[in-house]
Structures are given as structure tokens and as C-alpha cells.
Design a protein around this motif. Structure first.
Motif, PDB file in Angstrom:
ATOM      1  N   UNK A  65      -2.927 -44.071 -11.837  1.00  0.00           N
ATOM      2  CA  UNK A  65      -3.038 -43.527 -13.188  1.00  0.00           C
ATOM      3  C   UNK A  65      -4.496 -43.393 -13.602  1.00  0.00           C
ATOM      4  N   UNK A  66      -5.312 -44.367 -13.269  1.00  0.00           N
ATOM      5  CA  UNK A  66      -6.732 -44.288 -13.625  1.00  0.00           C
ATOM      6  C   UNK A  66      -7.406 -43.120 -12.924  1.00  0.00           C
ATOM      7  N   UNK A  67      -7.018 -42.836 -11.677  1.00  0.00           N
ATOM      8  CA  UNK A  67      -7.579 -41.680 -10.980  1.00  0.00           C
ATOM      9  C   UNK A  67      -7.151 -40.379 -11.648  1.00  0.00           C
ATOM     10  N   UNK A  68      -5.887 -40.294 -12.008  1.00  0.00           N
ATOM     11  CA  UNK A  68      -5.366 -39.091 -12.665  1.00  0.00           C
ATOM     12  C   UNK A  68      -6.114 -38.830 -13.970  1.00  0.00           C
ATOM     13  N   UNK A  75      -1.123 -34.869 -17.820  1.00  0.00           N
ATOM     14  CA  UNK A  75       0.289 -35.220 -17.821  1.00  0.00           C
ATOM     15  C   UNK A  75       0.836 -35.496 -16.437  1.00  0.00           C
ATOM     16  N   UNK A  76       1.832 -36.386 -16.372  1.00  0.00           N
ATOM     17  CA  UNK A  76       2.561 -36.675 -15.136  1.00  0.00           C
ATOM     18  C   UNK A  76       4.053 -36.516 -15.419  1.00  0.00           C
ATOM     19  N   UNK A 110      -2.615 -46.102 -19.857  1.00  0.00           N
ATOM     20  CA  UNK A 110      -3.263 -44.888 -20.380  1.00  0.00           C
ATOM     21  C   UNK A 110      -2.416 -44.323 -21.513  1.00  0.00           C
ATOM     22  N   UNK A 111      -2.558 -44.840 -22.710  1.00  0.00           N
ATOM     23  CA  UNK A 111      -1.688 -44.446 -23.819  1.00  0.00           C
ATOM     24  C   UNK A 111      -1.697 -42.952 -24.121  1.00  0.00           C
ATOM     25  N   UNK A 112      -2.803 -42.276 -23.839  1.00  0.00           N
ATOM     26  CA  UNK A 112      -2.897 -40.853 -24.183  1.00  0.00           C
ATOM     27  C   UNK A 112      -2.372 -39.931 -23.080  1.00  0.00           C
ATOM     28  N   UNK A 113      -2.080 -40.477 -21.903  1.00  0.00           N
ATOM     29  CA  UNK A 113      -1.553 -39.648 -20.825  1.00  0.00           C
ATOM     30  C   UNK A 113      -0.126 -39.229 -21.165  1.00  0.00           C
TER      31      UNK A 113
END
Length: 325
Positions: A65-68, A75-76, A110-113
Motif C-alpha cells: 500500500x505504501x508503494x502504491x 485507488x485499488x 492509507x486513509x485517503x486511498x
């Protein structure tokens, strides 16, 4: 030389001119990255038919997630692989199911992802179909209640968007009603409105352990030969309350992407599916194609056809390439 003709090449003379008049641009904000989450600890299984794509246990998600986020992908979309399956796919709507737990964890990291939950039963049923089976048929209406329960459970876990992929008739109406009644009227639905019974899904079924154990899905997914039917399917979902439409697959269905975009004034997603990904990866590994150039060209073609959003396993690679440029 006394000839009258138009000199189109004047506007192709150098990179600056070509950049100025370029009609379609691929941007990192166009991209959604699919994630496969699985139970267990320290699990990072590369999918053999999808090089570079992994099944990840929850304890492996933070690094991913940190890489994304670092790459600027906003978005995922989550696909879950449960420990146990049953005939009604109860793991899909369990409040502590794998997708629900992954959603909660991602929102902590990542709350904003943007977290989009794929809403289907096939990964969770022991028969691999997207609905309830009785007397040799995949039943439509009894499946709708389970799909609505799944969407509500996903929204309760923190999913920002619901993406139902089951192709049951009335699924958008059932899910919209369920979400609204549960207090999730602000959670949008990105409907797999036009989903074909495609041969391009093979690697995904390896990744998600979702291959049907018998029959096929041709009684509910669309015939690849049909175009007008796509517009009927999309129209139904618009009427039922979809916020975003999707065409799946993308590469062999550019004409459908174009027609749906021309016909309906909703945002449109294209799913660059696993088979499309695998073909390019295999060709690139053999040195037959330039992976970067062919992927950028392919995804730009989807934008040109009308896609506003592209779900692709190439998202991380593309984000890196765009940063380099």
C-alpha cells in the motif's frame, strides 16, 4: 511540382508540436490497481500466469500500500481468497471476511486511498459460480439478496466504492436499495455493466481461485459476439442507479467502450484484464515487444475509445514510467 494536397506532417515535425496537439493523455489518476488478498502470514505468492502480481496476506499489505500511494495511484480494487468456501459464498458477506479485514487495514495504513470492493460470490462459493445454484441452474433472484448483503458488509468495513461483478439481472437495483437502507447512500456503485464471457480471464481465475467447478458462466455473462446487447445491459444499470459503468475485458472490446461512452453520460471504466496482461508480459519476457511502449499505447487506446478509468495490473509500472517522463 504543381500538386494540391494537405501537409498533415507539418504538425508532426518535433516532440513539442506533437505534445501540443496530442488529443488523449494517460495520467496516473486514471489508474486503479487490483489487489489479491489471502489468509495466512508472510504470504507473498507470485501468480505464475501473471508475473509481478501477487497474492498477499494481510501482514504483507502495508509495504504494498505504501508503494502504491508513493507512486500516486489513488485507488485499488480488492479481490479476496477465503480459507473456506461453501455453496452460498457466506465468506463474501461475513463482517470479518478477507476483503472486509483488508479494507479496514488499508484504511488504517492509507486513509485517503480509494478502496473499491469487488462484490461477487464466485471466489467464496465451493462451485465457483457467481450466484446460488439449485437443480442445475444459477438462480438469479435468490442471489441478489446475498450480493446486497455482501455490499453492505463491505461498506460497513470502510469500502469507498462497491464494484459488483456478478452479472445477475437486477444486481445494481438490489445493491443500491440495500446500501441505502443500511445508511450507505453516499457509497457509489461502479457496475461491471458490460461483462463478457471471455477467454481472457484465465490467469485471474488462477489468482483468485475462482474457476467454475462445472459448467461455464455463459448463462449470465455476455456473448462476445454481441454489441447491441451491451447497450441494453448498460442502460439497465444506469436506470437502476449505477454511478460508474464498466466494460470488461477492454482490449478486444474497444468498440463497446466507444459505444457505451457515446450512449451514456456516466464515467466509464475499462478493465484491462489478466489475459491481456499475461500476453504482453510473456511477449516482453521473450524479447518480442517493448513492454513499456506497447502498454502505454494500449492504455492510451482505451482512453481514446472513451475510458475515463482503467483498472490494470500494469498500474504500478505505468505510474513509474509516467514519473520518469
Amino acid at each position: 511540382m504543381d500538386l494540391q494536397f494537405t501537409r498533415h506532417r507539418r504538425l508532426r515535425q518535433n516532440p513539442a508540436i506533437r505534445n501540443l496537439i496530442r488529443e488523449h493523455h494517460l495520467h496516473v489518476h486514471d489508474l486503479i490497481y487490483p489487489l489479491f488478498v489471502i489468509h495466512g502470514h508472510n504470504v507473498r505468492n507470485e501468480i505464475s500466469s501473471m508475473p509481478g502480481v501477487f497474492q498477499l496476506s494481510l501482514d504483507q499489505l502495508e509495504q504494498e500500500i505504501k508503494e502504491i500511494v508513493m507512486l500516486g495511484i489513488q485507488g485499488v480494487i480488492l479481490f479476496g481468497i477465503p480459507e473456506d468456501k461453501d455453496e452460498i459464498g457466506s465468506g463474501a458477506y461475513h463482517d470479518h471476511g478477507i476483503v472486509q479485514e483488508a479494507t479496514r487495514l488499508i484504511k488504517q495504513i492509507a486513509p485517503k486511498l480509494l478502496v473499491i470492493a469487488d462484490t461477487c460470490l464466485c471466489e467464496f462459493t465451493d462451485h465457483g459460480h457467481c450466484g446460488v445454484i439449485h437443480e442445475g441452474k444459477v438462480l438469479n433472484d435468490p442471489s441478489l439478496d446475498l450480493l446486497a448483503r455482501t455490499a453492505i458488509s463491505q461498506a460497513r468495513a470502510g469500502a469507498d466504492m462497491i464494484a459488483p461483478s456478478n452479472m445477475m439481472d437486477g444486481f445494481v437495483a438490489a445493491i443500491r436499495k440495500g446500501l441505502d437502507e443500511a445508511g450507505f447512500e453516499d457509497v457509489p456503485i461502479m457496475s461491471y455493466a458490460v461483462k463478457y464471457a471471455s477467454s481472457f480471464y484465465g490467469p485471474f481465475r488462477d489468482a483468485a481461485h475462482s474457476a467454475p467447478q462445472f459448467w461455464d458462466r455463459k448463462t449470465y455473462q455476455m456473448d462476445p459476439a454481441n454489441g447491441r446487447e451491451a447497450l441494453r445491459e448498460a442502460y439497465s444499470d444506469v436506470v437502476e442507479g449505477a454511478d460508474i459503468l464498466m466494460v470488461k475485458p477492454a482490449l478486444a472490446y474497444m468498440d463497446i467502450i466507444y459505444q457505451v461512452k457515446q450512449q451514456f453520460n456516466l464515467p466509464l471504466a475499462a478493465y484491462n484484464v489478466s489475459g491481456e496482461y499475461a500476453m504482453i508480459k510473456a511477449a516482453a519476457q521473450n524479447g518480442w515487444v517493448d513492454e513499456k511502449k506497447i502498454v502505454i499505447e494500449m492504455l492510451t487506446g482505451m482512453k481514446r475509445a472513451g475510458a475515463d478509468i482503467i483498472i490494470t495490473y500494469f498500474a504500478k509500472d505505468v505510474a513509474k514510467w509516467l514519473k520518469e517522463e
